[in-house]
Design a protein around this motif. Structure first.
Motif, PDB file in Angstrom:
ATOM      1  N   ARG A 141      24.317  34.241  99.697  1.00  0.00           N
ATOM      2  CA  ARG A 141      23.330  33.876  98.687  1.00  0.00           C
ATOM      3  C   ARG A 141      23.176  32.368  98.529  1.00  0.00           C
ATOM      4  NH1 ARG A 141      25.391  38.761  95.535  1.00  0.00           N
ATOM      5  NH2 ARG A 141      23.571  40.080  95.221  1.00  0.00           N
TER       6      ARG A 141
ATOM      7  N   ASN B 249      29.571  37.434  91.011  1.00  0.00           N
ATOM      8  CA  ASN B 249      30.353  37.512  92.249  1.00  0.00           C
ATOM      9  C   ASN B 249      30.433  36.131  92.940  1.00  0.00           C
ATOM     10  OD1 ASN B 249      31.811  38.590  94.371  1.00  0.00           O
ATOM     11  ND2 ASN B 249      30.245  40.051  95.002  1.00  0.00           N
TER      12      ASN B 249
ATOM     13  N   HIS C  72      24.923  35.264  88.549  1.00  0.00           N
ATOM     14  CA  HIS C  72      25.584  36.458  89.101  1.00  0.00           C
ATOM     15  C   HIS C  72      27.090  36.230  89.136  1.00  0.00           C
ATOM     16  CE1 HIS C  72      26.213  40.052  91.416  1.00  0.00           C
ATOM     17  NE2 HIS C  72      26.539  39.418  92.528  1.00  0.00           N
TER      18      HIS C  72
ATOM     19  N   HIS D 233      28.570  49.362  89.904  1.00  0.00           N
ATOM     20  CA  HIS D 233      28.669  49.384  91.377  1.00  0.00           C
ATOM     21  C   HIS D 233      29.659  50.465  91.797  1.00  0.00           C
ATOM     22  CE1 HIS D 233      29.307  48.086  95.513  1.00  0.00           C
ATOM     23  NE2 HIS D 233      28.260  47.284  95.380  1.00  0.00           N
TER      24      HIS D 233
ATOM     25  N   TRP E 168      26.785  37.879 100.493  1.00  0.00           N
ATOM     26  CA  TRP E 168      25.421  38.026 101.025  1.00  0.00           C
ATOM     27  C   TRP E 168      24.816  36.671 101.429  1.00  0.00           C
ATOM     28  CZ3 TRP E 168      24.635  42.234 103.148  1.00  0.00           C
ATOM     29  CH2 TRP E 168      24.788  43.488 102.528  1.00  0.00           C
TER      30      TRP E 168
ATOM     31  N   LYS F   8      21.181  45.915 101.087  1.00  0.00           N
ATOM     32  CA  LYS F   8      21.372  46.347  99.694  1.00  0.00           C
ATOM     33  C   LYS F   8      20.786  45.383  98.645  1.00  0.00           C
ATOM     34  CE  LYS F   8      23.035  49.761  99.070  1.00  0.00           C
ATOM     35  NZ  LYS F   8      24.360  50.300  98.777  1.00  0.00           N
ATOM     36  N   THR F   9      21.637  44.889  97.725  1.00  0.00           N
ATOM     37  CA  THR F   9      21.113  44.023  96.658  1.00  0.00           C
ATOM     38  C   THR F   9      20.297  42.867  97.229  1.00  0.00           C
ATOM     39  OG1 THR F   9      23.179  44.435  95.466  1.00  0.00           O
ATOM     40  CG2 THR F   9      21.696  42.789  94.530  1.00  0.00           C
TER      41      THR F   9
HETATM   42  C1  GP9 Z   1      27.492  41.849  95.018  1.00  0.00           C
HETATM   43  C2  GP9 Z   1      26.477  42.725  94.416  1.00  0.00           C
HETATM   44  C3  GP9 Z   1      26.573  44.118  94.957  1.00  0.00           C
HETATM   45  O1  GP9 Z   1      27.346  40.498  94.747  1.00  0.00           O
HETATM   46  O2  GP9 Z   1      25.206  42.187  94.501  1.00  0.00           O
HETATM   47  O3  GP9 Z   1      26.139  44.174  96.241  1.00  0.00           O
HETATM   48  P1  GP9 Z   1      25.588  45.484  96.965  1.00  0.00           P
HETATM   49  O4  GP9 Z   1      26.788  46.139  97.577  1.00  0.00           O
HETATM   50  O5  GP9 Z   1      24.929  46.390  96.002  1.00  0.00           O
HETATM   51  O6  GP9 Z   1      24.641  44.918  97.920  1.00  0.00           O
END
Ligand code: GP9
Ligand code: MN
Length: 405
Positions: free
Chosen positions: A135, A128, A126, A195, A133, A78-79
Motif C-alpha cells: 500500500r 495494519n 488503516h 477478517h 499489499w 482482495k481488499t
Molecule cells: C489487511 C486487510 C485485509 O491490511 O486489508 O486484507 P485482505 O486479506 O482482506 O485483502
C-alpha cells in the motif's frame, strides 16, 4: 497485442454524467470512504436470535442512497483490488494484486481527479502494516499525501486482535489526525476486525454467535456486529467534532467474508438452498452513500464495486466525460449492461452466467448458452481493455488528472 492508447481511447471513454438532478449535491464536501472488511450484503436488515446484525447501518440506510444489488468484483488482490477499483475505475488483474505488480504505473486516480478539480487532499487510515499489499508505495503513486498505518496507532495486546488494532480504538485514535487535515479532503478508512477467521473476545461480542452448523459463520455475525458498533462510534465522534455535516460518506463491503467452503452456514442462516444462483447473490456487498440532510433512497440497479467511483463523482459534481475508466454512474446505469467478474462470469438484468452455465434469473432456470453469449463477449472485451491499460501502462500516453505537468 496491437493495442495502443488510441484504440483504448476510442473504446472506453466514459459518457458525460451530469444527467440527474443529484449531480453535484455533495459538491465541495469532504469525502469519507469506509472500506468494510469482508462485509457481505446479506447481513443488512438480517437478524440472528432476534437481533439485528447491523443496527447502525440499517438506520443509516434510511437516510442514505443504498445500492442494494452491487457485486463484489475483486480477485486475488482482495481488499487492495477493491481499493484499486474505487480509486481507478479499472478492473483487478487476473492474478495477483495490481498494488503489488504495477505500483509504478501511471493511473488517473480519485485523489488526482479531486485534487485537479478543486484542490482536495487525500489520506488513508488503516491499522495494519503500511507495507501490506504494498500500500505505501501504491498510495504515494496514486496521490495519497499520507498513509496513517499501524505505526501511527497505539497498538497494545489489549486493544488488538487477529490482524491488528480493533475497529473501535482504530476509529477513536484516527480522530486526532482527521481533525487536523486540511480541507477539503478525501479520507479512506479500512476496517480490520471483521477478517477471517472472525475472532473476537467475549466482552466485544454484542450479539450471540449464530447457531448454524458452521462455526466460521456463527462467529462472523459477531465481528460484523462489532464493526457496526465501531461505525456508530465513528459517526458519534465526527458529530462531536463538527465534521459530520460537511461530509459525504461512501461505505462499502470490500468483498465476501464467507468463502464457498463455509457458505452452507449462510444458506442455513437465511433459510435457502445451496444453489449456484444463491451463491452468486451472496457475492453482493452493501454500498451506501450518505449525504447529511439528503433524503434516503434504495437503488436496486444491478452494479459492481467498480461503479462506486463514477457514482461518487456524480454526487460531487465532477464530470467524468472523456475519462478512461470502466466505472458507471449507478443512478443511470443501463440495466442490460452486465456486471463483470474477473473470471469472465457476469450478471445482467435477466441473465447470469456462473459455473459454466447460463441462467435466466427470473425463472432461475438453466437456459441455452446463446442467451448469455453477447454479455460474455462484452465481459471479455472489458477485461481485455482493462488489462491492456494496466500491462501496457497506457496512461503514460493518455492525458489525465495527476500527470506531472
Ligand atoms: C489487511 C486487510 C485485509 O491490511 O486489508 O486484507 P485482505 O486479506 O482482506 O485483502
Ligand atoms: Mn479485505
Amino acid at each position: 497485442s496491437e493495442v495502443d492508447a488510441d484504440t483504448v481511447n476510442s473504446y472506453i471513454k466514459e459518457e458525460e454524467n451530469t444527467q440527474t438532478d443529484l449531480f453535484g449535491i455533495a459538491e465541495g464536501k469532504n469525502v469519507i470512504l469506509i472500506s468494510m472488511e469482508s462485509t457481505q450484503n446479506f447481513v443488512i436488515n438480517e437478524k440472528v436470535n432476534g437481533e439485528e446484525i447491523t443496527p447502525f447501518l440499517n438506520d443509516l440506510i434510511q437516510d442514505s442512497f443504498y445500492f442494494s444489488n452491487i457485486y463484489d468484483q475483486t480477485a486475488q488482490g482482495k481488499t487492495s483490488d477493491a481499493e484499486f477499483m474505487v480509486d481507478t475505475g479499472l478492473y483487478p488483474l487476473p492474478s495477483g494484486s495490481v498494488f503489488v505488480r504495477r505500483p509504478e504505473n501511471e493511473f488517473e486516480s480519485l485523489p488526482d481527479i479531486l485534487q485537479d478539480h478543486s484542490g482536495y487532499h487525500a489520506y488513508t487510515f488503516h491499522g495494519n502494516d503500511a507495507e501490506f499489499w504494498n500500500r505505501k508505495q501504491m498510495y504515494e503513486n496514486i496521490g495519497y499525501e499520507h498513509f496513517f498505518a499501524k505505526e501511527n496507532y497505539n497498538v497494545t495486546e489489549e486493544n488488538s486482535i487477529n490482524y491488528g488494532i480493533k475497529d473501535i480504538p482504530f476509529f477513536e485514535q484516527s480522530m486526532e489526525d482527521l481533525i487536523s487535515l486540511p480541507e477539503p479532503y478525501m479520507a479512506k478508512f479500512i476496517t480490520l476486525t471483521n477478517h477471517f477467521p472472525f475472532l473476537l473476545e467475549e466482552e466485544d461480542q454484542l450479539v450471540e454467535p449464530a447457531e448454524t452448523e458452521v462455526d466460521v459463520v456463527n462467529r462472523y455475525v459477531t465481528t460484523v456486529r462489532y464493526q457496526d458498533k465501531a461505525l456508530e462510534r465513528f459517526f458519534e465522534l465526527l458529530k462531536e467534532e463538527g465534521l459530520y455535516e460537511d461530509t459525504i460518506f461512501v461505505i462499502y463491503g470490500d468483498h465476501y467474508g464467507i468463502s464457498k467452503k463455509y457458505e452452507d452456514g449462510v444458506h442455513e442462516l437465511l433459510g435457502q438452498e445451496n444453489t449456484p444462483l444463491n451463491h452468486l447473490e451472496l457475492q453482493q456487498i452493501p454500498v451506501i452513500m450518505h449525504v447529511p440532510g439528503q433524503q434516503g433512497k434504495t437503488i436496486e440497479t444491478n452494479g459492481g464495486e467498480i461503479d462506486i467511483r463514477a457514482t461518487l463523482l456524480h454526487l460531487l459534481g465532477v464530470s467524468t466525460e472523456d475519462r478512461i475508466s470502466f466505472s458507471q454512474n449507478l443512478f443511470t446505469r443501463d440495466a442490460d449492461m452486465p456486471v463483470i467478474f474477473r473470471n469472465g462470469d457476469m450478471v445482467a438484468a435477466d441473465y447470469a452466467h456462473t459455473e459454466s452455465t447460463c441462467y435466466e434469473r427470473g425463472s432461475k432456470k438453466k437456459v441455452s448458452n446463446n442467451k448469455c453469449s453477447s454479455y460474455l463477449k462484452t465481459a471479455r472485451e472489458e477485461l481485455e481493455h482493462s488489462d491492456d491499460i494496466i500491462f501496457g501502462d497506457l496512461f503514460r500516453f493518455i492525458p489525465h488528472a495527476g500527470e506531472e505537468k
